[in-house]
Design a protein around this motif. Structure first.
Motif, mmCIF file in Angstrom:
data_model
loop_
_atom_site.group_PDB
_atom_site.id
_atom_site.type_symbol
_atom_site.label_atom_id
_atom_site.label_comp_id
_atom_site.label_asym_id
_atom_site.label_seq_id
_atom_site.Cartn_x
_atom_site.Cartn_y
_atom_site.Cartn_z
ATOM 1 N N HIS A 74 -11.236 3.965 -7.900
ATOM 2 C CA HIS A 74 -11.745 4.475 -6.614
ATOM 3 C C HIS A 74 -13.096 5.120 -6.917
ATOM 4 C CE1 HIS A 74 -8.021 3.675 -4.540
ATOM 5 N NE2 HIS A 74 -7.339 4.395 -5.400
ATOM 6 N N ASN A 130 2.735 6.902 -11.999
ATOM 7 C CA ASN A 130 1.423 6.966 -11.351
ATOM 8 C C ASN A 130 0.870 8.388 -11.436
ATOM 9 O OD1 ASN A 130 -0.599 5.637 -9.748
ATOM 10 N ND2 ASN A 130 0.247 6.535 -7.857
ATOM 11 N N GLU A 131 -0.368 8.499 -11.867
ATOM 12 C CA GLU A 131 -1.133 9.761 -11.765
ATOM 13 C C GLU A 131 -0.432 10.954 -12.399
ATOM 14 O OE1 GLU A 131 -2.143 10.269 -7.618
ATOM 15 O OE2 GLU A 131 -3.377 8.455 -7.588
ATOM 16 N N TRP A 155 -7.965 3.345 3.309
ATOM 17 C CA TRP A 155 -7.656 4.789 3.346
ATOM 18 C C TRP A 155 -8.942 5.614 3.281
ATOM 19 C CZ3 TRP A 155 -6.702 8.215 -1.353
ATOM 20 C CH2 TRP A 155 -7.430 7.778 -2.457
ATOM 21 N N GLN A 157 -7.316 2.760 -11.491
ATOM 22 C CA GLN A 157 -7.388 2.617 -10.033
ATOM 23 C C GLN A 157 -8.781 2.202 -9.571
ATOM 24 O OE1 GLN A 157 -5.720 6.042 -8.004
ATOM 25 N NE2 GLN A 157 -3.737 5.860 -9.054
ATOM 26 N N TRP A 198 6.040 9.221 -9.124
ATOM 27 C CA TRP A 198 4.749 9.788 -8.710
ATOM 28 C C TRP A 198 5.031 11.124 -8.033
ATOM 29 C CZ3 TRP A 198 1.526 7.679 -3.979
ATOM 30 C CH2 TRP A 198 0.225 8.197 -4.028
ATOM 31 N N TRP A 227 -8.338 -2.172 -2.777
ATOM 32 C CA TRP A 227 -7.359 -1.358 -2.047
ATOM 33 C C TRP A 227 -7.505 -1.537 -0.537
ATOM 34 C CZ3 TRP A 227 -3.086 -0.447 -4.118
ATOM 35 C CH2 TRP A 227 -2.190 0.519 -3.608
ATOM 36 N N GLU A 274 -6.824 -0.548 -7.851
ATOM 37 C CA GLU A 274 -7.013 -0.026 -6.480
ATOM 38 C C GLU A 274 -8.494 0.057 -6.136
ATOM 39 O OE1 GLU A 274 -4.784 3.619 -5.837
ATOM 40 O OE2 GLU A 274 -3.080 2.892 -7.008
ATOM 41 N N GLN A 323 3.747 11.530 -2.194
ATOM 42 C CA GLN A 323 4.600 10.694 -1.342
ATOM 43 C C GLN A 323 6.029 10.654 -1.907
ATOM 44 O OE1 GLN A 323 1.094 7.667 -0.825
ATOM 45 N NE2 GLN A 323 2.330 7.387 1.016
ATOM 46 N N GLU A 359 0.830 -1.210 0.000
ATOM 47 C CA GLU A 359 0.000 0.000 0.000
ATOM 48 C C GLU A 359 0.864 1.261 0.000
ATOM 49 O OE1 GLU A 359 -2.999 0.118 3.044
ATOM 50 O OE2 GLU A 359 -3.876 1.969 2.242
ATOM 51 N N ASN A 360 1.955 1.268 0.721
ATOM 52 C CA ASN A 360 2.837 2.440 0.805
ATOM 53 C C ASN A 360 4.328 2.102 0.752
ATOM 54 O OD1 ASN A 360 0.971 4.796 1.312
ATOM 55 N ND2 ASN A 360 0.331 3.451 2.991
ATOM 56 N N ASN A 418 -0.490 3.937 -14.492
ATOM 57 C CA ASN A 418 -1.586 3.788 -13.530
ATOM 58 C C ASN A 418 -2.195 5.151 -13.190
ATOM 59 O OD1 ASN A 418 -2.942 1.887 -11.621
ATOM 60 N ND2 ASN A 418 -1.976 3.118 -10.024
ATOM 61 N N LYS A 456 6.802 3.086 -2.168
ATOM 62 C CA LYS A 456 6.769 4.468 -2.664
ATOM 63 C C LYS A 456 8.101 5.152 -2.378
ATOM 64 C CE LYS A 456 1.752 4.604 -2.257
ATOM 65 N NZ LYS A 456 0.578 5.098 -1.479
ATOM 66 N N HIS A 496 4.364 -0.986 -6.802
ATOM 67 C CA HIS A 496 3.655 0.304 -6.758
ATOM 68 C C HIS A 496 4.417 1.269 -5.871
ATOM 69 C CE1 HIS A 496 0.213 3.039 -6.682
ATOM 70 N NE2 HIS A 496 0.327 3.106 -5.374
#
Ligand code: XIL
Length: 300
Positions: free
Chosen positions: A208, A127-128, A274, A206, A84, A266, A236, A87, A43-44, A171, A47, A80
């Motif tokens: 969401h 990412n993003e 989250w 993702q 990005w 996720w 996600e 983070q 999840e983190n 992603n 990063k 993942h």
């Protein structure tokens, strides 16, 4: 089959979850993890702010824990994420020299992808990177602002040389509705990469979602990306209030597209999410299956 992973495997797909290293001591959590899922995403822990807190000084304890635990149980691992804007440690964000940022970015990618070479089935390389709203352009970030739009291509080429076997994904979120400018921007990027031979293998959506679930065009979006010659993955997934029909619609869309190769939710329980205030996952706070779980299993 009676679990998410086994049911997805019947059509050659995986069913994964985000995992937090800090929860691996929780027996309710790991029981569900090992019973239901055959892919995990950190999840983190992979990063940039978790792996390279200062330049050239790498930390892999928590990421290794997730990877080794998963591989030891026959679960696959998604990587993942490598590049990005979020983070991201302050020391990267404040680089203003293009040569420095280029070598920092490539060193970061090379270090992570090489470390897990042969262990990661798909990497979220970037990412993003796209802006929200109507522009269809890249968002502002240190990478775009200092390196220009070519940072994406450079990142994918670096990742490919570090692990030629891993699938390399772009992603993003809010690229599920076909007519959105952001979706179109990502589509043009992938089309351009394929046309010019820039290595890209997959698009991660993702997913969401709000309580309404996926947009009506979701399956069209998956098919249109797939028609460019890439796999698509739902990376996600979580849905506000977890309506069973919203989960079923999401899963059906993936099942209906041959190149939709897997789904990742996720988190496991609502309390792990989250978005925990929205109870968006498949298991309740006690680890019990919610109605959305049965709908998901039945949709595969
Ligand atoms: C989220 C994590 O779930 C949180 O624990 C963290 O505080 C913030 O990031 N898009 C992504 C994921 O690509 O990495 C994000 O994960 C959720 C949005």
């Amino acid at each position: 089959a009676s679990t998410l992973g086994a049911q997805a495997a019947q059509s050659g797909r995986y069913f994964g979850t985000a995992v937090a290293a800090g929860r691996l001591g929780d027996g309710v959590y790991t029981t569900i993890l090992d019973r239901e899922f055959n892919s995990v995403t950190a999840e983190n822990e992979m990063k940039w702010d978790a792996t390279e807190r200062s330049r050239g000084s790498f930390t892999f304890g928590p990421a290794d824990q997730i990877v080794n635990r998963a591989l030891g149980r026959g679960q696959r691992v998604r990587g993942h994420t490598l590049v990005w804007h979020s983070q991201l440690p302050g020391w990267v964000n404040s680089i203003r020299d293009a040569g420095t940022l280029r070598s920092v970015m490539n060193h970061h990618i090379n270090t992570l992808v090489s470390r897990y070479r042969g262990k990661i089935h798909s990497w979220d390389v970037v990412n993003e990177a796209f802006a929200d709203g109507g522009s269809g352009q890249l968002r502002g970030s240190v990478f775009r602002d200092v390196l220009g739009t070519g940072f994406l291509e450079e990142a994918f080429r670096s990742a490919r040389s570090a692990d030629p076997s891993a699938k390399l994904c772009y992603n993003d979120y809010n690229i599920e509705n076909w007519s959105d400018a952001k979706t179109q921007g990502v589509y043009r990027l992938v089309r351009d990469f394929k046309a010019r031979g820039v290595p890209i293998d997959c698009v991660g959506l993702q997913a969401h979602f709000g309580a309404g679930g996926p947009p009506a065009s979701f399956q069209t979006t998956l098919s249109n990306f797939a028609a460019l010659g890439v796999d698509v993955q739902i990376t996600e997934l979580d849905i506000a209030q977890a309506p069973p029909s919203a989960y079923a619609n999401t899963v059906r869309a993936c099942m209906n597209v041959a190149r939709c190769t897997g789904i990742t939710v996720w988190g496991i329980r609502d309390s792990d999410s989250w978005r925990s205030g929205e109870n968006p996952l498949l298991f309740d706070r006690g680890g019990n299956k919610k109605p959305a779980y049965q709908a998901t299993l039945s949709a595969m």
